[in-house]
Design a protein around this motif. Structure first.
Motif, short mmCIF file in Angstrom:
data_model
loop_
_atom_site.label_atom_id
_atom_site.label_comp_id
_atom_site.label_asym_id
_atom_site.label_seq_id
_atom_site.Cartn_x
_atom_site.Cartn_y
_atom_site.Cartn_z
N SER A 81 0.85 -1.19 0.00
CA SER A 81 0.00 0.00 0.00
C SER A 81 0.89 1.24 0.00
CB SER A 81 -0.90 0.02 1.24
OG SER A 81 -1.78 -1.09 1.23
N PRO A 82 0.42 2.35 -0.57
CA PRO A 82 1.26 3.56 -0.66
C PRO A 82 1.75 4.09 0.68
CG PRO A 82 -0.67 3.75 -2.08
CD PRO A 82 -0.87 2.52 -1.25
N THR A 83 1.04 3.77 1.76
CA THR A 83 1.42 4.29 3.08
C THR A 83 2.24 3.30 3.91
OG1 THR A 83 -0.69 3.49 3.98
CG2 THR A 83 -0.62 5.78 3.20
N ASP A 84 2.58 2.16 3.35
CA ASP A 84 3.27 1.13 4.12
C ASP A 84 4.65 1.58 4.60
OD1 ASP A 84 1.33 -0.81 4.17
OD2 ASP A 84 2.12 -1.95 2.47
N ILE A 85 4.98 1.16 5.82
CA ILE A 85 6.34 1.28 6.34
C ILE A 85 6.96 -0.11 6.23
CG2 ILE A 85 7.79 1.95 8.28
CD1 ILE A 85 6.02 4.20 7.24
N VAL A 86 7.99 -0.22 5.41
CA VAL A 86 8.60 -1.51 5.11
C VAL A 86 10.02 -1.55 5.68
CG1 VAL A 86 9.32 -3.10 3.28
CG2 VAL A 86 7.26 -1.69 2.98
N ALA A 87 10.34 -2.61 6.40
CA ALA A 87 11.72 -2.81 6.86
C ALA A 87 12.36 -3.86 5.96
CB ALA A 87 11.75 -3.27 8.31
N ASP A 88 13.43 -3.47 5.28
CA ASP A 88 14.22 -4.40 4.49
C ASP A 88 15.41 -4.79 5.36
OD1 ASP A 88 15.80 -5.76 2.67
OD2 ASP A 88 15.49 -4.34 1.04
N VAL A 89 15.34 -5.97 5.97
CA VAL A 89 16.33 -6.39 6.96
C VAL A 89 17.39 -7.25 6.27
CG1 VAL A 89 16.70 -7.53 9.18
CG2 VAL A 89 14.53 -6.36 8.72
N GLY A 90 18.63 -6.79 6.34
CA GLY A 90 19.69 -7.39 5.53
C GLY A 90 19.64 -6.77 4.15
N VAL A 91 19.54 -5.45 4.13
CA VAL A 91 19.24 -4.71 2.90
C VAL A 91 20.38 -4.76 1.88
CG1 VAL A 91 20.08 -2.49 3.79
CG2 VAL A 91 18.30 -2.51 2.03
N GLY A 92 21.61 -4.96 2.35
CA GLY A 92 22.74 -4.97 1.42
C GLY A 92 22.91 -3.62 0.74
N THR A 93 23.04 -3.64 -0.56
CA THR A 93 23.22 -2.40 -1.33
C THR A 93 21.90 -1.69 -1.60
OG1 THR A 93 23.06 -3.62 -3.41
CG2 THR A 93 25.27 -3.32 -2.48
N GLY A 94 20.79 -2.30 -1.18
CA GLY A 94 19.49 -1.67 -1.38
C GLY A 94 18.80 -2.05 -2.66
N TYR A 95 19.15 -3.19 -3.22
CA TYR A 95 18.56 -3.62 -4.50
C TYR A 95 17.04 -3.61 -4.43
CZ TYR A 95 17.83 -6.37 -8.76
OH TYR A 95 17.43 -6.80 -10.00
N PHE A 96 16.48 -4.20 -3.38
CA PHE A 96 15.02 -4.22 -3.23
C PHE A 96 14.50 -2.91 -2.65
CE2 PHE A 96 15.32 -8.60 -4.28
CZ PHE A 96 14.06 -9.00 -4.67
N ALA A 97 15.20 -2.34 -1.70
CA ALA A 97 14.74 -1.10 -1.06
C ALA A 97 14.54 0.01 -2.09
CB ALA A 97 15.74 -0.66 0.00
N ARG A 98 15.46 0.12 -3.04
CA ARG A 98 15.36 1.17 -4.06
C ARG A 98 14.17 0.95 -4.97
NH1 ARG A 98 20.87 -0.26 -4.72
NH2 ARG A 98 20.46 -0.97 -6.85
N ARG A 99 13.78 -0.28 -5.18
CA ARG A 99 12.66 -0.59 -6.06
C ARG A 99 11.32 -0.53 -5.32
NH1 ARG A 99 17.23 -2.49 -7.86
NH2 ARG A 99 17.55 -2.91 -10.10
N ILE A 100 11.36 -0.72 -4.02
CA ILE A 100 10.13 -0.65 -3.22
C ILE A 100 9.77 0.79 -2.89
CG2 ILE A 100 9.20 -1.18 -0.92
CD1 ILE A 100 10.67 -3.88 -1.11
N ALA A 101 10.76 1.63 -2.66
CA ALA A 101 10.53 3.01 -2.21
C ALA A 101 9.50 3.77 -3.05
CB ALA A 101 11.85 3.77 -2.14
N PRO A 102 9.56 3.72 -4.39
CA PRO A 102 8.55 4.46 -5.17
C PRO A 102 7.13 3.92 -5.02
CG PRO A 102 10.47 3.89 -6.51
CD PRO A 102 10.58 3.10 -5.25
N LEU A 103 7.00 2.69 -4.52
CA LEU A 103 5.68 2.08 -4.36
C LEU A 103 5.03 2.44 -3.03
CD1 LEU A 103 6.52 -1.50 -5.73
CD2 LEU A 103 5.65 0.48 -7.00
N VAL A 104 5.80 3.07 -2.15
CA VAL A 104 5.25 3.50 -0.84
C VAL A 104 5.52 5.00 -0.67
CG1 VAL A 104 5.36 1.24 0.26
CG2 VAL A 104 7.39 2.68 0.28
N PRO A 105 4.97 5.83 -1.56
CA PRO A 105 5.31 7.27 -1.55
C PRO A 105 4.91 8.00 -0.28
CG PRO A 105 3.46 6.81 -3.01
CD PRO A 105 4.03 5.49 -2.63
N GLN A 106 3.86 7.54 0.39
CA GLN A 106 3.47 8.15 1.67
C GLN A 106 4.04 7.36 2.86
OE1 GLN A 106 0.42 7.77 -0.68
NE2 GLN A 106 1.52 9.56 -1.47
N GLY A 107 4.76 6.32 2.58
CA GLY A 107 5.42 5.53 3.61
C GLY A 107 6.92 5.66 3.46
N LYS A 108 7.64 4.62 3.85
CA LYS A 108 9.09 4.64 3.69
C LYS A 108 9.65 3.23 3.84
CE LYS A 108 9.84 6.01 8.54
NZ LYS A 108 10.50 7.01 9.43
#
Length: 239
Positions: free
Chosen positions: A83-110
């Motif tokens: 959901s756009p407001t979701d707060i997502v924890a990427d645990v073991g994020v590494g270089t942020g491969y998934f975090a960078r791709r998820i961020a635009p999908l949660v514009p009101q979250g982080k």
């Protein structure tokens, strides 16, 4: 009558001591030490030897161009049903491969990007400088993700959980950070499939993941096997 009461008290005291002793024994035997395997650390949790951590020196492998076809990360992200407001924890994020791709999908979250290697977080922050604003790096500890209590809707761990040196403690921290009804999703290479050419300890079976998540009170929701090499396992914190 007085003798009977004294006997009951004695039994209760002895039972309490036995219960306490059992709890102590369980805590002390939760992890076992063995001779390390070639890619293990010699620490066993619930029957599984924990894998060695991939250091930041191997970061290039996380961002390899072939990953798009080999692992289909876009399918995994779509399966998260964010959901756009979701707060997502990427645990073991590494270089942020998934975090960078998820961020635009949660514009009101982080995205709370957790890693225990400062070098990995530095690489993530270098990517953030290119315009991603809703990713917050968090330096975790081997036994604590350092997430605020009751703060996240989803915890995601992609090819990372099997390397946690203290999986029980980290997951207890994750569960504490989840909101009631919050979700945990793990992507792990399929141990059941010998054709997945990943080192043995860097793969996990569905049964093993479910066993370890149940140990911290998470309920299994479903297993999605659409990905070519990885299981996607969904769990939920009781509401």
């Amino acid at each position: 009558m007085l003798l009977t009461l004294r006997c009951l008290v004695l039994v209760a005291v002895l039972w309490g001591l036995t219960a306490c002793g059992t709890a102590t024994l369980q805590a002390s035997t939760e992890y076992q030490t063995v001779t390390p395997s070639a890619d293990g650390i010699g620490r066993v949790y619930l029957g599984r030897e924990i894998a060695q951590t991939m250091g930041h020196q191997g970061a290039g492998w996380l961002d390899r161009p072939s990953r798009v076809l080999q692992e289909r990360p876009q399918v995994a992200i779509a399966a998260l049903d964010l959901s756009p407001t979701d707060i997502v924890a990427d645990v073991g994020v590494g270089t942020g491969y998934f975090a960078r791709r998820i961020a635009p999908l949660v514009p009101q979250g982080k995205v709370l990007a957790v890693d225990i290697q400062p070098e990995m977080l530095a690489m993530l922050q270098a990517e953030e400088a290119k315009g991603i604003e809703n990713v917050e790096p968090i330096l975790g500890q081997p036994n604590n993700p350092n997430l605020p209590p009751t703060s996240i809707d989803l915890a995601l761990m992609v090819d990372a959980y099997h390397e946690f040196a203290n999986p029980r403690e980290v997951m207890e921290g994750v569960v504490t950070a989840l909101k009631p009804g919050g979700r945990v999703v793990l992507a792990e290479y399929k141990a059941e499939n010998p054709m997945v050419m990943i080192k043995r300890l860097h793969k996990m079976s569905v049964a093993q993941v479910r066993r370890e998540m149940a140990a911290v009170g998470l309920n299994w929701v479903k297993t999605d096997d659409r990905l070519p090499e990885q299981h996607l396992l969904f769990f939920q914190k009781p509401a």
